[in-house]
Design an enzyme around this catalytic site. Structure first.
Site, PDB file in Angstrom:
ATOM      1  N   HIS A 259       0.838  -1.203   0.000  1.00 38.18           N
ATOM      2  CA  HIS A 259       0.000   0.000   0.000  1.00 38.18           C
ATOM      3  C   HIS A 259       0.872   1.253   0.000  1.00 38.18           C
ATOM      4  O   HIS A 259       1.024   1.935   1.010  1.00 38.18           O
ATOM      5  CB  HIS A 259      -0.944  -0.003   1.209  1.00 38.18           C
ATOM      6  CG  HIS A 259      -2.037  -1.019   1.104  1.00 38.18           C
ATOM      7  ND1 HIS A 259      -2.018  -2.203   1.814  1.00 38.18           N
ATOM      8  CD2 HIS A 259      -3.165  -1.039   0.358  1.00 38.18           C
ATOM      9  CE1 HIS A 259      -3.113  -2.907   1.520  1.00 38.18           C
ATOM     10  NE2 HIS A 259      -3.820  -2.222   0.633  1.00 38.18           N
ATOM     11  N   ALA A 261       2.729   4.466  -2.898  1.00 37.61           N
ATOM     12  CA  ALA A 261       2.389   5.324  -4.040  1.00 37.61           C
ATOM     13  C   ALA A 261       2.469   4.575  -5.366  1.00 37.61           C
ATOM     14  O   ALA A 261       1.780   4.943  -6.328  1.00 37.61           O
ATOM     15  CB  ALA A 261       3.316   6.544  -4.066  1.00 37.61           C
ATOM     16  N   GLN A 460      -3.300 -16.367  -2.713  1.00 32.65           N
ATOM     17  CA  GLN A 460      -3.675 -15.838  -4.024  1.00 32.65           C
ATOM     18  C   GLN A 460      -4.819 -16.631  -4.654  1.00 32.65           C
ATOM     19  O   GLN A 460      -5.705 -16.057  -5.290  1.00 32.65           O
ATOM     20  CB  GLN A 460      -2.462 -15.828  -4.949  1.00 32.65           C
ATOM     21  CG  GLN A 460      -1.426 -14.794  -4.579  1.00 32.65           C
ATOM     22  CD  GLN A 460      -2.010 -13.402  -4.472  1.00 32.65           C
ATOM     23  OE1 GLN A 460      -2.667 -12.916  -5.379  1.00 32.65           O
ATOM     24  NE2 GLN A 460      -1.793 -12.742  -3.344  1.00 32.65           N
TER      25      GLN A 460
END
Length: 542
Positions: A259, A261, A460
């Site tokens: 999390h 930029a 996943q």
């Protein structure tokens, strides 16, 4: 500490007549200083005192003056046995006091319930310290916190952090290798070549971030605003736009593996691809595009790197403020609104228009709450079944933008394997980091955060099966099997199969290790048979 009302004048002097404080900055301060350091100030008058104070002392003076002005009790100094949770309670009470005294209450669905002030209560950027579990104390582990450490944390909540984050010293930003002054240079060479292909699905955001010297989000947003001519349409001030985008990029935490930029830039690039879908592009207004790109860029701003259950069980400020509902998403929205107002990006627009844009941004960002997945998915499916989604209606376009942003936020499994694998490793690293902290401090480990039992392939496969595939199946229907949608579904199916093979190899390896470990004590083939049964059961659990 409230946001000071004074503005910097030509002499770089800030005044707050209510506090009786006057602060000036020496004109010989080097604007290009690589560090902020203590501000050198002329004598300060506060409550009749005339002292030459450095910033830490100034902070104490300002906080004391504000509390005295507000009439609140100062009370005795807390003992060294005060816990982190107790320290948080004091700040929560301050927040509750401010909310009760004035203004607006935010609802989880993005609506605004205003108080007598009638304005949106925005959060000050950097109002809360980073999650530092070294000083976290829970009921399961009562320990002492050193007074110096507690004071350090309290300073993070004070004027010093706000002064750095909010750019009160306009134009005195330190020049670093990642400075926005290099923005024009970033458009040259390979970065410019990549921007010419920003609408392709195999866009490598990691390479683009390296080529732009860590300014991928700012560079990408500036480019897309020019592509759509949004600067001209909304008469935006380019200086204010750069200021706002710089704030957003810097308020992402670079230490977060996922999390950060770069994730925001990746979501923005995916959102741009979705806005170009023929089914949607011909119906979108400039306002729709503006809101979609802005929400994508800021949807995870100031993310602490831990999830909502963690904030709730550690009794964090934000969990208390938002009553344990859409905690992070509400904070992302409120932080974005705060930066919009601080930068003045929309200050030239009519008040009702800018407030409506803030509300719509909130509804978009709040839609990324994964706990509301079924709510949005069932509504989307119902619209598609009934064929009543009318994109000429602004409300239907807004709902479609919410779905598009949700898709962009979780589109990593739909990327090519080389990119998808990197994102998978990053998000699991962040999960495992939270789990390690929870284990260290004797807390129950959150689901998917135990690296001893939750493998990357298993995480996943579960994520794809229960979150990504149902959402993109409906998006595939909505786009009427567009080329982009077919490409994404192809990658999704291949990646899911790839993770299944990796999970089988991982499970088989663990089974063989277990079999060899128990073989010396086993008689016959009983150990091997038990291992085989365990493997079969493991395959049935995502």
């Amino acid at each position: 500490m409230p946001v000071l009302d004074g503005l910097w004048g030509p002499d770089l002097r800030m005044r707050d007549s209510g506090l009786g404080v006057e602060v000036g900055v020496c004109p010989d301060d080097a604007p290009s200083s690589p560090v902020w350091g203590p501000l050198r100030t002329p004598p300060i008058t506060c409550g009749g005192l005339s002292l030459a104070l450095e910033l830490p002392a100034l902070i104490r003076q300002l906080r004391a003056a504000w509390r005295a002005r507000r009439g609140g009790p100062r009370g005795p100094e807390r003992s060294q046995a005060s816990t982190w949770v107790e320290s948080e309670k004091e700040e929560v009470e301050d927040v509750k006091h401010d909310v009760d005294d004035g203004s607006a209450h935010l609802e989880a669905d993005g609506t605004l319930n205003t108080g007598h002030a009638g304005v949106l209560l925005v959060e000050r950027r950097g109002s809360y310290p980073l999650i530092d579990l070294r000083i976290l104390k829970t009921s399961a582990q009562q320990g002492e916190v050193e007074a110096g450490t507690r004071r350090k944390v309290k300073r993070l909540l004070s004027f010093q952090r706000y002064c750095h984050a909010s750019r009160l010293l306009r134009g005195l930003v330190p020049h670093t290798s990642g400075s926005l002054h290099l923005l024009d240079d970033d458009y040259l060479g390979q970065a410019a070549h990549m921007l010419s292909k920003v609408g392709t699905w195999n866009f490598d955001i990691f390479l683009f971030d390296r080529l732009t010297n860590g300014n991928s989000l700012v560079t990408l947003m500036c480019h897309l605003f020019n592509v759509y001519d949004l600067v001209h349409h909304f008469q935006l001030d380019m200086v204010k736009l750069h200021r706002f985008l710089g704030m957003v990029q810097e308020d992402y935490h670079s230490q977060n593996p996922y999390h950060n930029a770069v994730h925001a830039a990746d979501v923005t690039q995916a959102m741009y691809c979705y806005l170009k879908e023929p089914k949607l592009a011909e119906q979108l207004s400039p306002l729709d595009v503006f809101l979609g790109l802005m929400a994508a860029a800021a949807h995870d701003v100031d993310h602490p790197g831990v999830n909502q259950p963690f904030l709730i069980k550690t009794r964090h400020h934000l969990a208390s403020l938002y009553q344990n509902t859409s905690v992070l998403e509400s904070h992302h929205w409120r932080s974005t609104v705060g930066m919009l107002r601080e930068s003045g990006l929309l200050s030239h627009l009519p008040a009702d228009m800018s407030q409506d844009m803030e509300q719509q941004l909130g509804a978009l960002i709040l839609a990324t709450d994964i706990s509301r997945q079924n709510e949005f998915l069932s509504t989307f499916r119902e619209h598609l079944d009934n064929q009543d989604l009318d994109l000429q209606l602004s409300s239907h376009r807004h709902f479609t933008l919410q779905i598009a942003l949700k898709c962009a936020d979780v589109c990593n499994p739909c990327r090519v394997w080389e990119l998808s694998r990197q994102w998978s490793d990053r998000v699991c690293e962040e999960f495992y980091s939270q789990g390690d902290l929870e284990r260290k401090f004797g807390m129950e480990i959150s689901p998917l955060c135990n690296q001893e039992t939750d493998s990357v392939p298993a995480i996943q496969i579960g994520f794809i099966s229960y979150i990504v595939k149902p959402l993109f199946d409906e998006w595939h229907r909505f786009t009427e099997h567009s080329p982009l949608s077919q490409t994404m579904m192809g990658h999704l199916n291949k990646n899911q199969a790839h993770w299944s093979r990796l999970r089988y190899a991982h499970t088989h390896s663990d089974t063989q290790t277990h079999t060899h470990a128990v073989e010396p004590e086993s008689e016959g083939g009983g150990g091997g048979g038990g291992g085989g049964g365990g493997e079969g059961e493991g395959e049935g659990i995502p």
